[in-house]
Design a protein around this motif. Structure first.
Motif, PDB file in Angstrom:
ATOM      1  N   PHE A 228       2.655   8.655  -4.485  1.00 14.03           N
ATOM      2  CA  PHE A 228       3.288   7.862  -2.987  1.00 14.03           C
ATOM      3  C   PHE A 228       2.970   8.313  -2.002  1.00 14.03           C
ATOM      4  CE2 PHE A 228       6.782   4.853  -4.572  1.00 14.03           C
ATOM      5  CZ  PHE A 228       6.427   4.469  -4.351  1.00 14.03           C
ATOM      6  N   VAL A 229       2.598   9.953  -1.671  1.00 13.02           N
ATOM      7  CA  VAL A 229       1.939  10.520  -1.561  1.00 13.02           C
ATOM      8  C   VAL A 229       0.557  11.007  -0.953  1.00 13.02           C
ATOM      9  CG1 VAL A 229       1.840  13.403  -0.814  1.00 13.02           C
ATOM     10  CG2 VAL A 229       4.073  12.531  -1.113  1.00 13.02           C
ATOM     11  N   VAL A 232      -0.099   7.365   0.958  1.00 11.77           N
ATOM     12  CA  VAL A 232       0.191   7.419   1.696  1.00 11.77           C
ATOM     13  C   VAL A 232      -1.695   8.536   2.925  1.00 11.77           C
ATOM     14  CG1 VAL A 232       1.545   8.659   3.903  1.00 11.77           C
ATOM     15  CG2 VAL A 232       2.404   7.193   2.302  1.00 11.77           C
ATOM     16  N   PHE A 236      -2.515   3.777   2.833  1.00 14.53           N
ATOM     17  CA  PHE A 236      -1.387   2.938   2.110  1.00 14.53           C
ATOM     18  C   PHE A 236      -2.493   1.876   1.717  1.00 14.53           C
ATOM     19  CE2 PHE A 236       2.086   1.960  -0.280  1.00 14.53           C
ATOM     20  CZ  PHE A 236       2.474   2.846  -0.611  1.00 14.53           C
TER      21      PHE A 236
ATOM     22  N   VAL B 154       5.885   1.559   5.555  1.00 16.10           N
ATOM     23  CA  VAL B 154       6.338   1.772   4.460  1.00 16.10           C
ATOM     24  C   VAL B 154       5.991   3.652   4.388  1.00 16.10           C
ATOM     25  CG1 VAL B 154       4.709   2.300   2.034  1.00 16.10           C
ATOM     26  CG2 VAL B 154       5.652  -0.130   3.717  1.00 16.10           C
ATOM     27  N   ALA B 155       5.048   4.050   5.470  1.00 14.89           N
ATOM     28  CA  ALA B 155       3.863   5.241   5.328  1.00 14.89           C
ATOM     29  C   ALA B 155       5.647   5.891   5.942  1.00 14.89           C
ATOM     30  CB  ALA B 155       3.403   6.012   6.304  1.00 14.89           C
ATOM     31  N   ILE B 158       8.214   7.014   2.998  1.00 18.49           N
ATOM     32  CA  ILE B 158       7.286   7.899   1.907  1.00 18.49           C
ATOM     33  C   ILE B 158       7.751   9.540   2.770  1.00 18.49           C
ATOM     34  CG2 ILE B 158       5.363   8.512   0.596  1.00 18.49           C
ATOM     35  CD1 ILE B 158       6.276   6.086   0.224  1.00 18.49           C
TER      36      ILE B 158
END
Lengths: 299, 366
Positions: A228-229, A232, A236, B154-155, B158
């Motif tokens: 996920f990171v 990001v 995304f 979303v970011a 996270i």
């Protein structure tokens, strides 16, 4: 020289694994805006099916690899059908929390039905050997990881660019409504995206089992957090961004492992995340993401 | 319905004259509203205080801590509509803050003899320790909030997770200060159920006041329609930062209270398990309202306790069931998934308890 080369290979192998998982997340996100926290549990299902098959007497590593990929793809499609379809048109936060819920359910089902403790799986240990190239000793697993990830990404790029369904997936990430107007079934596009995402997770699962030689309920969770990171940092929803972000993450981690003294090794994860958060201060939209101003038209 | 809400929120934001004309009336209304919302909590608390055996008092204290965490979570998630998966980091920071500052010196010699910055020879009274711990939480929140408020939904989620992992990893690895994986014991046990109830009510009222304030309203409007809100001159980033810090302070307070009633803390208490529990509570109750937060905590605390009793293996009609580890986790996850699929707004929907009551009475009067 030997040491530097070894670390470079380490970084590439880590990066390749993160890229695989991050790509799986990005494929799904780019189409339906779902932040799939349950991706780690797809890896988990894949690993546990190898564990169960081995327990039932499977001995062929090749079959085990195929099983891992197939199980992951099936699990991903099943998750979509059961849990994500009802929230398909809901806001991002709803989908994110649903996926989080699915992740908790599946992780706890592993605990409940199999065991909370790690279970040993030795069927794929043969992949993890030392290869000698003249004076260099390298881990076969890392080399394979790099090659297989490269080939997989190549195959994905070809599929997305050359096939009708791939084209539909790319188009759907821009404007799903129009894709449907062109006569392409939404369910098929989404199921394909999930199957791809699952297959990528399955490949990652093979390498994880081969490296650890065991499975545990939270097997995929921390890996997916890193993926996920990676998404990001890459921006995304951008596929190239996910792959690049994964590689960058691999390099940052290995760089920290090399740079940090032994006694501070435990801070590796913390520092990795700090570096990434600092990167986001300068580019909140990610490295390859586009800055979208409010009210901009989609191009 | 979503569109209706947007236009309603924006209308409310866009028509300040009414709000300016009677600021005091609005304030009183949300103050009373907050008190009405905290009424069920007070009733449950008083019943337990007077009638329940010690074991249940202990459980109730845990539930009250969860209540404060969930209300804190609601302040950010409910108003900004961004999922926050890192709030237990602040609970942990609050708890470790008071643990390091207020633990008696004799205990510290045993647990953290090598603490840096002279913490090994420092002992403050509980109140000033709590204040300093909260200031620390506020600083961490302000720095992390600076980053998070700049990111898109979303970011931001996270990064909130990344924050949790950073904080947890520091707890685990900075052994001289946080004692690593081992339990940190010997914190003075100064908080009982009465104090816990007082703080719960304060926090509930505070969350309600923020939600009804200009800032809360503007933040909710910008969460529903960023363009329209920006067009009205609302600075969504600043508001997100504000609610993030307030939310973190409330969570930090929960941590302080937890440390002061349990006396012993360890890093794993403030990791994913707490996130799962509190998030499920907020979602089940409904994250748009403070009432939702309260409802979710009450329903799930009771439900989870029931499931835990099955989990540890019960005897039904003479048959001993085996231990079912993971059952409560499955239940939590199922609650989240079903809620999201069938009732995303949770049990309480979009009205607070007092709003529901007044609607009910008005309908009956007709």
């Amino acid at each position: 020289m030997d040491y530097a080369l070894q670390q470079l290979l380490n970084a590439l192998a880590f990066g390749a694994e993160y890229s695989l998982v991050a790509l799986g997340l990005a494929v799904v996100f780019s189409i339906m805006g779902l932040v799939n926290f349950a991706h780690g549990e797809i890896i988990g299902v894949s690993a546990y099916s190898v564990f169960l098959a081995a327990a039932l007497g499977l001995t062929s590593p090749i079959v085990a690899v195929l099983l891992a990929v197939a199980a992951a793809a099936l699990a991903a499609v099943a998750f979509e059908r059961v849990a994500f379809r009802p929230v398909r048109y809901a806001p991002t936060t709803t989908g994110l929390l649903t996926a989080f819920g699915v992740s908790i359910v599946v992780q706890n089902l592993f605990m409940l039905l199999i065991s909370p403790k790690p279970q040993s799986v030795s069927i794929l240990n043969g992949l993890n050997q030392m290869w000698f190239f003249g004076p260099f000793a390298v881990s076969s697993l890392q080399v394979m990881e790099l090659i297989v990830s490269g080939l997989t990404i190549l195959a994905l790029v070809l599929f997305l660019n050359r096939s009708t369904l791939g084209l539909a997936i790319r188009a759907a990430s821009r404007d799903f409504a129009t894709v449907r107007l062109m006569g392409i079934k939404a369910n098929r596009v989404i199921a394909t995206a999930f199957a791809i995402s699952g297959a990528l997770a399955g490949i990652a699962a093979v390498f994880i089992i081969a490296r650890r030689g065991s499975v545990s309920p939270d097997l995929g969770f921390s890996l997916v957090l890193k993926a996920f990171v990676a998404c990001v940092i890459g921006g995304f929803g951008s596929l190239a961004g996910a792959a690049a972000g994964g590689m960058l993450l691999g390099f940052i981690e290995v760089g920290l492992l090399v740079a940090l003294p032994q006694e501070y090794g435990g801070f590796k994860d913390a520092l990795t995340y700090v570096i990434i958060v600092a990167l986001l201060v300068y580019r909140p939209e990610g490295l390859l993401g586009q800055r979208v101003e409010l009210g901009d038209k989609e191009i | 319905m979503a569109r209706f809400e947007v236009s309603q929120a924006i209308e409310e934001t866009a028509s300040p004259p009414a709000a300016v004309a009677q600021p005091r009336a609005a304030l009183t209304r949300s103050l009373i509203g907050g008190l009405v919302t905290s009424l069920p909590v007070l009733v449950v608390g008083l019943l337990i205080l007077n009638f329940a055996p010690t074991y249940y008092t202990y459980l109730a204290l845990g539930a009250f801590v969860n209540l404060i965490v969930v209300v804190g979570l609601q302040v950010f998630m409910g108003n900004s509509n961004i999922a926050n998966l890192g709030h237990s980091a602040f609970v942990g920071l609050g708890a470790y803050g008071v643990a390091i500052l207020s633990t008696p010196l004799a205990m510290k010699k045993l647990s953290i003899p090598n603490a840096p910055f002279g913490f090994a020879t420092l002992q403050l009274d509980p109140v000033s320790s709590a204040l300093i711990a909260l200031i620390m939480v506020g600083i961490v929140a302000a720095v992390s909030g600076k980053v998070i408020s700049r990111l898109s939904g979303v970011a931001a989620t996270i990064v909130s997770l990344a924050l949790l992992i950073i904080v947890h990893s520091v707890f685990l690895n900075w052994t001289n200060l946080f004692k690593g994986n081992q339990a940190f014991f010997g914190i003075p046990k100064v908080v009982g159920l009465p104090w816990m109830m007082v703080f719960s009510v304060v926090v509930i009222v505070l969350a309600r006041l923020f939600k009804d304030s200009r800032w809360g309203l503007q933040l909710r409007a910008s969460a529903q329609s960023p363009q329209a809100a920006a067009a009205l001159g609302i600075d969504a980033r600043r508001l997100r930062l504000m609610s993030w810090v307030l939310s973190a302070l409330i969570c930090g307070l929960a941590g302080v209270l937890y440390a002061y009633f349990a006396g012993t803390i360890s890093p794993k208490l403030f990791y994913f398990q707490m996130i799962f529990n509190t998030l499920a509570m907020l979602i089940l109750g409904g994250m748009a309202t403070v009432t939702g937060a309260v409802t979710g905590v009450i329903v799930l605390s009771v439900g989870l306790e029931f499931i835990r009793s099955i989990e540890s293996g019960v005897t039904i009609a003479g048959i001993q069931l085996p231990q079912l580890l993971g059952l409560s986790g499955v239940a939590l996850g199922v609650v989240i998934v079903l809620c999201m699929a069938f009732r995303p707004s949770g049990i309480s929907g979009r009205y607070e308890l007092d709003e529901l009551l007044s609607r009910l009475f008005r309908r009956n009067a007709k």
